[in-house]
Structures are given as structure tokens and as C-alpha cells.
Design a protein around this motif. Structure first.
Motif, mmCIF file in Angstrom:
data_model
loop_
_atom_site.group_PDB
_atom_site.id
_atom_site.type_symbol
_atom_site.label_atom_id
_atom_site.label_comp_id
_atom_site.label_asym_id
_atom_site.label_seq_id
_atom_site.Cartn_x
_atom_site.Cartn_y
_atom_site.Cartn_z
ATOM 1 N N ARG A 1 -3.689 0.627 -2.853
ATOM 2 C CA ARG A 1 -3.030 -0.664 -3.040
ATOM 3 C C ARG A 1 -2.283 -0.674 -4.372
ATOM 4 O O ARG A 1 -2.838 -0.321 -5.409
ATOM 5 C CB ARG A 1 -4.043 -1.800 -3.000
ATOM 6 N N PHE B 1 0.847 -1.191 0.000
ATOM 7 C CA PHE B 1 0.000 0.000 0.000
ATOM 8 C C PHE B 1 0.878 1.235 0.000
ATOM 9 O O PHE B 1 1.879 1.295 0.710
ATOM 10 C CB PHE B 1 -0.922 -0.001 1.219
ATOM 11 N N PRO C 1 -4.591 4.879 2.056
ATOM 12 C CA PRO C 1 -3.529 4.337 1.206
ATOM 13 C C PRO C 1 -4.114 3.665 -0.038
ATOM 14 O O PRO C 1 -5.264 3.222 -0.037
ATOM 15 C CB PRO C 1 -2.837 3.305 2.092
ATOM 16 N N THR D 1 0.994 5.547 0.350
ATOM 17 C CA THR D 1 0.308 6.727 0.866
ATOM 18 C C THR D 1 0.893 7.946 0.163
ATOM 19 O O THR D 1 2.119 8.085 0.066
ATOM 20 C CB THR D 1 0.493 6.864 2.389
#
Length: 184
Positions: free
Chosen positions: A61, A50, A59, A52
Motif C-alpha cells: 500500500r 497499491f 502488493p 506491485t
């Protein structure tokens, strides 16, 4: 009368020493078990990644075999046990400067409680080695949320010990977040 008091004191001291030795043995056994679990998790497969990004609350994927678009500030790798259950999370932070890499690792027991956390900082231009300096801090928990053992290491890029008092540390904000359960 003095002899009896002396014997009582001796017996009390012996019992206290025995209890202390048993507690140390228990701590050593627990630490060994935690380190064995950490070793397994360090070799577990990554089940998901994930990313950010700045300005995003959730977040995103990263799909297998896809390219990263943009400039993520954080990457989280979810490690899975043989049953497909998350057993660890590795977090890698975007570096605020060239030559600095900061990461952390949370290790979970079979119930999802955090049993250990490590934080690592790798950087060049430390003035204490010709390669990179590597500071690693560890916390072990038992029972959950209670620190049972902690320590730190300072090495160069190939694992040779360094004197931390001789190193120049980067002037960055460090991340020492601790999550006590995988569901946090």
C-alpha cells in the motif's frame, strides 16, 4: 385453410418481432444504467493505491504523500463510493517501452459484482496520427459474468476517430484480465 395458416404465421412473426424488440429495449436500458454507473465511478475518489513489485507476491500500500521507492510493475487504484465501499479498480501497468501506456478499469455494482471492464492502450509512433493513438475496449456484464454488450474505439489523443487498419500497434504482451467480483 391457406388463409388460416397465413394468419398464424403472421401472428407468430409479429410476436417474435415484439419479443426481439422488447429484448433489445431491455439491453439498451441495462447498457444505459451500466454507463451511468461507470460515469459515477470514473469520478469517485481514490481510497487507496497499491503497488506491485517484481519478486513480491503481495502488493504494497502506498501511503498518502509518500514517494514511490523502486520500480513497480503495476499500480492499482481503489475507487470508493460515498459509503466508503470499493466501486472500481483502475490498474496501470509498467510500460515495456517508452511511449506506451496500458491500463484497465473494473466497475462494480453495489453488491461487488463486475458490471463492466475497460482496457486502454495509448502509444505514440502509431503511423496513423501525429499524436498518440488510443485503443479502448469495453465489456459490459449482465447478469454477473455474462457479456451483454462489447465494443472498441480507436481515437487520437484528443478524441478524433482513427482507422485501426492504418495504425501500427506496439509489439507488447497485452493484459486483458477480467475479475467478476471485487473480492477476487
Amino acid at each position: 385453410m391457406m388463409r388460416g395458416a397465413g394468419i398464424v404465421l403472421f401472428v407468430c412473426a409479429a410476436l417474435a418481432l415484439r419479443a426481439q424488440t422488447e429484448q433489445q429495449a431491455d439491453t439498451a436500458t441495462i447498457v444505459k444504467a451500466i454507463e451511468e454507473r461507470m460515469h459515477l465511478i470514473d469520478r469517485a475518489p481514490v481510497g487507496a493505491v497499491f503497488l506491485t513489485f517484481v519478486g513480491q507476491n503481495e502488493p504494497v500500500r502506498l501511503q498518502p504523500d509518500s514517494a514511490v521507492k523502486g520500480n513497480p510493475i503495476e499500480r492499482n487504484e481503489i475507487y470508493l463510493d460515498p459509503f466508503g465501499t470499493p466501486c472500481g479498480v483502475g490498474t496501470f501497468y509498467r510500460s515495456p517501452a517508452t511511449g506506451i501506456v496500458e491500463s484497465s478499469m473494473h466497475y462494480f455494482d453495489a453488491n461487488g459484482a463486475t458490471i463492466a471492464v475497460s482496457w486502454q492502450l495509448r502509444w505514440d509512433k502509431s503511423q496513423c496520427t501525429d499524436s498518440v493513438a488510443v485503443e479502448t475496449r469495453f465489456l459490459y456484464f449482465y447478469p454477473a459474468t455474462k457479456v451483454i454488450f462489447q465494443y472498441a474505439t480507436m481515437t487520437d489523443g484528443v478524441g478524433r476517430k482513427l482507422d485501426p487498419t492504418k495504425c501500427r500497434y506496439p509489439n507488447i504482451e497485452r493484459h486483458f484480465d477480467t475479475f467478476y467480483h471485487r473480492d477476487m
